[in-house]
Structure formats: C-alpha cells, structure tokens
Design an enzyme around this catalytic site. Structure first.
Site, PDB file in Angstrom:
ATOM      1  CE1 TYR A  66      -4.302   0.586  -0.301  1.00  0.00           C
ATOM      2  CE2 TYR A  66      -4.585  -1.159   0.895  1.00  0.00           C
ATOM      3  CZ  TYR A  66      -4.852  -0.325   0.204  1.00  0.00           C
ATOM      4  OH  TYR A  66      -6.203  -0.741  -0.099  1.00  0.00           O
ATOM      5  CD  GLU A  91      -4.828   5.132   1.087  1.00  0.00           C
ATOM      6  OE1 GLU A  91      -4.531   6.017   1.950  1.00  0.00           O
ATOM      7  OE2 GLU A  91      -5.282   3.819   0.858  1.00  0.00           O
ATOM      8  CG  ASP A 140      -8.953  11.256 -23.558  1.00  0.00           C
ATOM      9  OD1 ASP A 140      -7.904  10.260 -23.392  1.00  0.00           O
ATOM     10  OD2 ASP A 140     -10.128  10.819 -22.977  1.00  0.00           O
ATOM     11  CB  THR A 160      -5.308   4.746 -21.624  1.00  0.00           C
ATOM     12  OG1 THR A 160      -5.207   4.673 -22.664  1.00  0.00           O
ATOM     13  CG2 THR A 160      -6.868   4.885 -20.688  1.00  0.00           C
ATOM     14  CE  LYS A 166      -7.857   2.970 -25.002  1.00  0.00           C
ATOM     15  NZ  LYS A 166      -7.899   3.848 -23.781  1.00  0.00           N
ATOM     16  NE  ARG A 225      -7.393  -2.887 -19.588  1.00  0.00           N
ATOM     17  CZ  ARG A 225      -7.727  -2.871 -20.901  1.00  0.00           C
ATOM     18  NH1 ARG A 225      -7.364  -3.701 -21.634  1.00  0.00           N
ATOM     19  NH2 ARG A 225      -8.649  -2.213 -21.344  1.00  0.00           N
TER      20      ARG A 225
HETATM   21  N1  DSN Z   1     -12.491   1.619 -24.444  1.00  0.00           N
HETATM   22  C1  DSN Z   1     -11.483   2.552 -25.225  1.00  0.00           C
HETATM   23  C2  DSN Z   1     -11.778   1.998 -26.787  1.00  0.00           C
HETATM   24  O1  DSN Z   1     -11.877   1.160 -27.224  1.00  0.00           O
HETATM   25  O2  DSN Z   1     -11.393   3.166 -27.244  1.00  0.00           O
HETATM   26  C3  DSN Z   1     -11.958   3.809 -24.818  1.00  0.00           C
HETATM   27  O3  DSN Z   1     -12.195   3.946 -23.477  1.00  0.00           O
END
Ligand code: DSN
Length: 422
Positions: free
Chosen positions: A56, A58, A202, A228, A231, A237
């Site tokens: 942990y 925090e 974003d 994120t 991708k 993730r």
């Molecule tokens: N779920 C993502 C996507 O597939 O683009 C976006 O959050």
C-alpha cells in the site's frame, strides 16, 4: 501451448489457468484489429505481475501514509521521470487506475458539479467521460458536445469555436475513441483561450504515436494531457495525467486523496517499463509503421468498395461505415470474429442506427504492427475483411471458417510479443 508458464497458477487453480491459456491461444491465432488494444512485451508483463502488488502506498514518492516505501518510491519516481522525459512535460501523475478515473480527476481538479463542460459527442467519436449524458461526467456536470461535419467527417473547428464562445465551458476535452484524423491541438488551444476554458487533450488512443513522433504532440498547447497507457503506448492497463507545473498540485490532489486510494504499484512498474521501451528508436519505427499500415489498409479497403469515415486515416484507426452494405456493424463484427479477425462494432457519425446495433466497424493497426505485419500484408487483410463481410451478408459460415484458417496460418509466422507461442 500449455499453461506451464504459470506453474503455480496451474497447480492452485487449474480451471482459471485453463482460461488464461485459452486466451493466450486466442491472442496468438487471431488478427486483432481493435484499435485500442495491443500486445505488451514480456518485460511489461513481468513487471505487472511482481510483489509490488503487495504494498500500500497512499501518497506520492517521499510523502506516503504507509512505511516501507524504499523501493516503491523508486519505482514511481522512475515512472514519473520517464513520462516527463518521453512527453516533454513538467509534471506527470502515473497513479490513475485507468482512463475514466484519470479524466474524472481532471473534473475534480478544475470544475464544480453543475459547471458546463465540453467534449466531442460519443457517437461522433468522443468518449463517455467527455461529458456524455450516461456518464457521471454528463450527469454531475452540464455537458455540451461538438461533432464532425456531415460532408467531410472532420471536426468542424468553426462550430467548436461557436459552441465554446456561446457556452464558455470550464473544461474543453479534445481527443476521442473513433477519430481517424490528426487532431489540431493548436486550433483547440486558440478556442480554449478565447473561451477562458481549461483545455484537456485525451490522447489515450494516440499516446504511442505521439511518443514515437507519428502524431503532433499536444504538450505545448493544452493545460492537461490525459492518457491511458495500454493502447498505442503498449503498456499495462493504467493511465497518466501530465501538465505544466502550475497545475501539478491540483492534479495530484485530485487523483489522491480526491478520487483514489493506494496506487497499483505493479502497474506503475509496468508503466515505467513501457515508457522505457517507448523511448527506444525501435518504438519510433513502430509508431510510424502503425500509421503506414493503417494508411495502406485504408487504401486497400477503399479499393474493395468500403466507405470510410473521413475517407481514410492519418493515424492508427479506421472507421468503416457499412450503411451502404447489406450488413450492419454488429453482424459484421461477429462474423469477422468467427473468421478470426477481432474488431468492434461502432457508431458512425450521424448513425441512423442505435449504439448497441450501429452501422460501423472500428479497426486499427497497433496490434498487427506489434507482430511485425507491414504494408505489404494490408491488401490481404482488406481482402479478408471484404470476404468476411460478404459472407456475413450471405450467412456463409464455410467462407468464414476458410478465412479463419488463412488468418491462423499467417499469424503463426508472426509471433506476438509477450506470448509463449504463436
Ligand atoms: N474503451 C476504449 C476504446 O476502445 O477506445 C476507450 O475508453
């Protein structure tokens, strides 16, 4: 392929181990075209499954609410330094659990419930968390939404400006989940300045392209960059928020203690490794190859008579509009899945159909590029897609099975990173 590379899991929980092994086979044998997915490296996988899980933490490095942080602090500090170096930002927060909590933290940092916020409409290619009604961001805040032009499929920057000046939103989000074209961050910045809004980019979909120099960076134009990490960036993730020093305190406070408790340290470690990988010349080549493959695939699909939103792509993503075909998106996506080609059905701008049964299919090239496929393979991929959509229209399961065999054959020659076998 066996589950033996997870021997403890196999011995403790053979049922669960068999699911993981089956997923390894599926990911190895199929052509994965979902543009928000990828294959992480073996190193990222290992870092994400370490004993860092047990801790942990925090707080932030050097300012924790629990003791025993000697190593965790170094892990998080390394991830932060690597994010700052890779994206050229003053400040990075690597703790958000994923993209939606990261975006929610931005609201918490800069807006109050009921404030007006502006983003791209979900059916136009935006994201739920950009103020769309069914999301907390669209019910706790007053979301106003922009879209694309019906004639070009491109963002209408004049309409964005008109809306921003009429509404004076607290926050403006640019970026989305089904945008096949380059985002003009400078144009958004000018609009946000005029409207007195905080501008958030974003870049979840294109973070890897930005890191590899295959898409312009928003960093000099926006107040906050949200992304994120799993991708095109090819990490575990998770998510990151990046900003100039002036916003650092507000962002950190919003993530913790505002929204989250302890960070997922094993994920932070995986992010650190992914950022290290993304700083290598091979990743720059990867990012450019993702775009080259997408452009080649778009050209081949156009030749096959497909209608593409905006007429093609500048990035990793292609949105196929099937309104002119006999097959709607969901039926096409499910047929493609049976043919070993994994996509998702998606709304297209001005879709006459409902989101759960829309007219489009969304595809992209991050995963196939990670496996080493190149532009020369894209005509074949387009041919498979075309044959599968035709087979879906005719209900020809034999044709789908034949495509699946061809797909499995080709993929066997292109081992996937992080998987034991292909
Ligand atoms: N779920 C993502 C996507 O597939 O683009 C976006 O959050």
């Amino acid at each position: 392929m066996s589950a033996s590379r997870h021997p403890a899991l196999l011995s403790t929980d053979p049922e669960l181990a068999s699911f993981v092994a089956a997923e390894e086979v599926l990911q190895a044998q199929t052509l994965r075209l979902i543009p928000s997915e990828n294959y992480v490296s073996a190193a990222v996988l290992e870092a994400s499954g370490t004993v860092l899980q047990n801790k942990y933490s925090e707080g932030y490095p050097g300012r924790r609410y629990y003791e025993g942080q000697q190593n965790i602090d170094r892990v998080e500090a390394l991830a932060i330094e690597r994010a700052k170096g890779l994206f050229g930002v003053d400040h990075a927060n690597v703790q958000p659990y994923s993209g939606s909590p990261a975006n929610l933290a931005v609201y918490l940092a800069f807006a109050k419930p009921g404030d007006t916020v502006m983003g791209m409409a979900l059916p136009m290619g935006g994201h739920l968390t950009h103020g769309w009604g069914v999301s907390a961001t669209g019910s706790w805040f007053r979301g106003v939404q922009y879209g694309v032009r019906a004639d070009t499929g491109l963002i209408d920057y004049d309409a964005v400006r008109d809306l921003a000046l009429a509404e004076r939103p607290k926050l403006i989000f640019c970026g989305g989940t089904a945008l096949p074209r380059t985002i003009d961050f400078a144009a958004f910045a000018e609009i946000a300045r005029e409207a007195g809004s905080i501008l958030v980019a974003d870049v979840a979909h294109i973070a890897g392209l930005i890191a590899g120099g295959a898409h312009p960076s928003p960093v000099d134009h926006v107040d906050v960059v949200s992304t994120t990490t799993h991708k095109t960036l090819r990490g575990p993730r998770g998510a990151m928020l990046m900003c100039r020093e002036e916003h650092a305190k507000a962002i950190d406070k919003a993530v913790f203690p505002g929204l989250q408790g302890g960070p997922h340290n094993q994920t932070t470690a995986g992010i650190a490794v992914a950022l290290h990988e993304a700083a290598q010349p091979s990743f720059t080549a990867y990012a450019h190859q993702v775009v080259a493959n997408a452009k080649a695939l778009a050209a081949a699909l156009l030749q096959k008579g497909f209608d593409l939103v905006s007429g093609g792509t500048d990035n990793h993503l292609i949105l196929i509009d099937l309104t002119g075909k006999d097959v709607p998106g969901k039926i096409a996506a499910k047929a493609l899945d049976r043919a070993g080609i994994v996509v998702n059905y998606n709304t297209v701008p001005f879709d006459p159909r409902k989101p759960f049964d829309p007219s489009g299919v969304r595809i992209g090239t991050p995963s196939l590029t990670s496996r080493g496929l190149s532009t020369e393979h894209m005509p074949l991929v387009a041919d498979w897609i075309s044959r599968a959509v035709d087979a879906a229209a005719k209900g020809d399961e034999q044709a789908l099975a034949a495509i699946r065999a061809e797909v499995t054959d080709l993929m066997a020659a292109f081992p996937a990173p992080g998987l034991p076998l292909s």
